[in-house]
Write an enzyme that holds these catalytic residues in place. Sequence first.
Site, PDB file in Angstrom:
ATOM      1  N   ASN A   7     -14.127 -59.587 -21.656  1.00 40.57           N
ATOM      2  CA  ASN A   7     -15.257 -59.279 -20.544  1.00 40.57           C
ATOM      3  C   ASN A   7     -16.472 -59.244 -21.144  1.00 40.57           C
ATOM      4  OD1 ASN A   7     -17.127 -58.944 -18.613  1.00 40.57           O
ATOM      5  ND2 ASN A   7     -15.887 -57.194 -17.506  1.00 40.57           N
ATOM      6  N   LYS A  14     -16.257 -55.701 -23.044  1.00 38.77           N
ATOM      7  CA  LYS A  14     -14.978 -55.056 -22.716  1.00 38.77           C
ATOM      8  C   LYS A  14     -13.665 -55.753 -22.940  1.00 38.77           C
ATOM      9  CE  LYS A  14     -17.273 -52.462 -18.922  1.00 38.77           C
ATOM     10  NZ  LYS A  14     -17.605 -52.441 -17.405  1.00 38.77           N
ATOM     11  N   ARG A  90     -13.996 -63.566 -18.352  1.00 41.38           N
ATOM     12  CA  ARG A  90     -14.682 -63.442 -17.192  1.00 41.38           C
ATOM     13  C   ARG A  90     -16.114 -64.351 -17.448  1.00 41.38           C
ATOM     14  NH1 ARG A  90     -19.737 -59.486 -16.971  1.00 41.38           N
ATOM     15  NH2 ARG A  90     -20.555 -60.087 -14.873  1.00 41.38           N
ATOM     16  N   HIS A 179     -20.632 -60.975 -10.251  1.00 44.92           N
ATOM     17  CA  HIS A 179     -19.904 -59.786 -10.200  1.00 44.92           C
ATOM     18  C   HIS A 179     -18.603 -59.643  -9.172  1.00 44.92           C
ATOM     19  CE1 HIS A 179     -23.660 -57.636 -11.881  1.00 44.92           C
ATOM     20  NE2 HIS A 179     -23.124 -57.934 -12.788  1.00 44.92           N
ATOM     21  N   LEU A 206     -23.615 -51.045 -10.673  1.00 48.73           N
ATOM     22  CA  LEU A 206     -24.707 -50.664 -11.299  1.00 48.73           C
ATOM     23  C   LEU A 206     -24.439 -50.750 -12.795  1.00 48.73           C
ATOM     24  CD1 LEU A 206     -26.255 -47.821  -9.114  1.00 48.73           C
ATOM     25  CD2 LEU A 206     -26.629 -50.338  -9.049  1.00 48.73           C
ATOM     26  N   GLY A 207     -24.796 -51.636 -13.654  1.00 46.84           N
ATOM     27  CA  GLY A 207     -24.712 -51.462 -14.974  1.00 46.84           C
ATOM     28  C   GLY A 207     -26.018 -52.221 -15.636  1.00 46.84           C
ATOM     29  N   ASN A 208     -25.920 -53.025 -16.996  1.00 46.99           N
ATOM     30  CA  ASN A 208     -26.937 -53.531 -17.210  1.00 46.99           C
ATOM     31  C   ASN A 208     -27.509 -54.616 -16.406  1.00 46.99           C
ATOM     32  OD1 ASN A 208     -29.111 -53.657 -19.437  1.00 46.99           O
ATOM     33  ND2 ASN A 208     -27.997 -55.764 -19.731  1.00 46.99           N
ATOM     34  N   ARG A 238     -33.554 -57.247 -16.444  1.00 48.88           N
ATOM     35  CA  ARG A 238     -33.984 -58.430 -15.419  1.00 48.88           C
ATOM     36  C   ARG A 238     -34.778 -57.859 -14.327  1.00 48.88           C
ATOM     37  NH1 ARG A 238     -28.163 -60.368 -14.854  1.00 48.88           N
ATOM     38  NH2 ARG A 238     -27.575 -58.806 -16.199  1.00 48.88           N
ATOM     39  N   ILE A 328     -23.405 -47.612 -14.779  1.00 53.00           N
ATOM     40  CA  ILE A 328     -24.132 -46.495 -14.254  1.00 53.00           C
ATOM     41  C   ILE A 328     -23.665 -45.989 -12.960  1.00 53.00           C
ATOM     42  CG2 ILE A 328     -26.382 -46.483 -13.101  1.00 53.00           C
ATOM     43  CD1 ILE A 328     -27.200 -48.564 -15.047  1.00 53.00           C
ATOM     44  N   GLY A 329     -23.113 -46.695 -12.199  1.00 50.45           N
ATOM     45  CA  GLY A 329     -22.589 -46.238 -10.768  1.00 50.45           C
ATOM     46  C   GLY A 329     -21.363 -45.493 -11.111  1.00 50.45           C
ATOM     47  N   GLU A 330     -20.806 -45.437 -12.253  1.00 47.89           N
ATOM     48  CA  GLU A 330     -19.601 -44.440 -12.330  1.00 47.89           C
ATOM     49  C   GLU A 330     -20.084 -42.995 -13.007  1.00 47.89           C
ATOM     50  OE1 GLU A 330     -16.299 -46.486 -14.241  1.00 47.89           O
ATOM     51  OE2 GLU A 330     -16.783 -48.160 -12.815  1.00 47.89           O
ATOM     52  N   GLU A 381     -12.303 -54.870 -13.756  1.00 49.29           N
ATOM     53  CA  GLU A 381     -12.405 -56.287 -13.720  1.00 49.29           C
ATOM     54  C   GLU A 381     -11.465 -56.735 -14.854  1.00 49.29           C
ATOM     55  OE1 GLU A 381     -17.097 -57.532 -13.338  1.00 49.29           O
ATOM     56  OE2 GLU A 381     -16.525 -55.793 -14.800  1.00 49.29           O
TER      57      GLU A 381
END
Length: 395
Positions: A7, A14, A90, A179, A206-208, A238, A328-330, A381
């Site tokens: 990924n 990942k 991915r 995503h 929520l990540g980069n 972004r 980020i979300g986690e 993922e």
Amino acid sequence: MKILVINSGSSSIKYQLFVMPDQQVICSGVIERIGLEDSKVRYKTKEESLEEVLNIKDHKEGLEKVVTLLLDSKVGVIASTDEIKAVGHRVVHGGSSFTETIEVNQEVKNKIKDLFPLAPLHNPANLEGVNVAEGIFNKAKQVAVFDTSFHQTIPEKAYKYAIPNEFLDNENIRLYGFHGTSHKYVSEKAIDYLNKENSKIITIHLGNGCSMTAIKDGKSVDHSLGFGPATGLIMGTRSGDVDHSLIFHLINSLGYTSEEVNKMLHQESGMYGLTGYSDLRDIEDAADKGDKLCRLALEMNAYRVKKYIGSYLAAMNGLDAIVFTAGIGENSQKMRELICKDMDGLGISLDEKINDQRVSEFTDISAKEAKVKVLVIPTNEELEIARQSFELLGR
């Protein structure tokens, strides 16, 4: 069957090695902060775990490091690359060419390359992963799983832009969504938890890179990213949503070229443009130390998410749960707190004690009185890609 899943994100890789169909994980890891001098390399098996800080300059170098670890005489898990029967990749943007998982050949690679302008931070990294894997795992099947596939259920009223019809009819210019592998995986987990025949869920990745999806009865019905992966939420580098008049002003009045503006909006904006940092951990640390720009950037980020929650709740005429996922979300208690703050009017509120705890698994962090469930669901993922790759290759 051993399937290696790669990924490649905009600044990370990942990877997980699975035995399918048992879904057994032989090893896993991540390389973060690619392109920076303090890139982090993590690698884990049942017996071993290691972490290194290296200078990983690009995705090719990162993937070569992954393979070195897999074959290492002390911590490696395979004796030969021939043990890998398939490599699942991915791929962010499938455009109108790819609506389902596919085995990679030269034609597929050419089409992925053609889509570089629509996902300039991702498709090149995704294709680089395919090319490197082909050279190393030359007896394995290469499989592409597209982020855009899950969003094929979005209705025309949501995916069509209000521009002349010919651009959709002749050029396939529309909202595609991204995503999708992550949103699909965590939404299915949430639906199982709700145990409700008809469900209305908002998944917040929520990540980069960041995105949100409105999911009704298990199907994507709207999404924050669009024709390319740069709209919607404020991301690492972004911009997210901007007035398109700004682009013409930069070019026509301020003298920027279109290439410079494109680079600016994809690589020099977002949290990086606001703070000088692209990694949220650095921003939160600076905010805690009193940096006003970092504090404002966090508030702007959360405010943008709130706006999308409200619009998707209206679009679905209700809401059963919101799901936080991805890096980020986690892991960011602060961002979850800021997003859910003053949302009790929509039935959303947190249990602060639970939210403040380190979350490493599926966790319900909603307050007891909350009408809407607030869930933290670690995305996987890689497992979803392994499943789809295994199904495609006919077991």
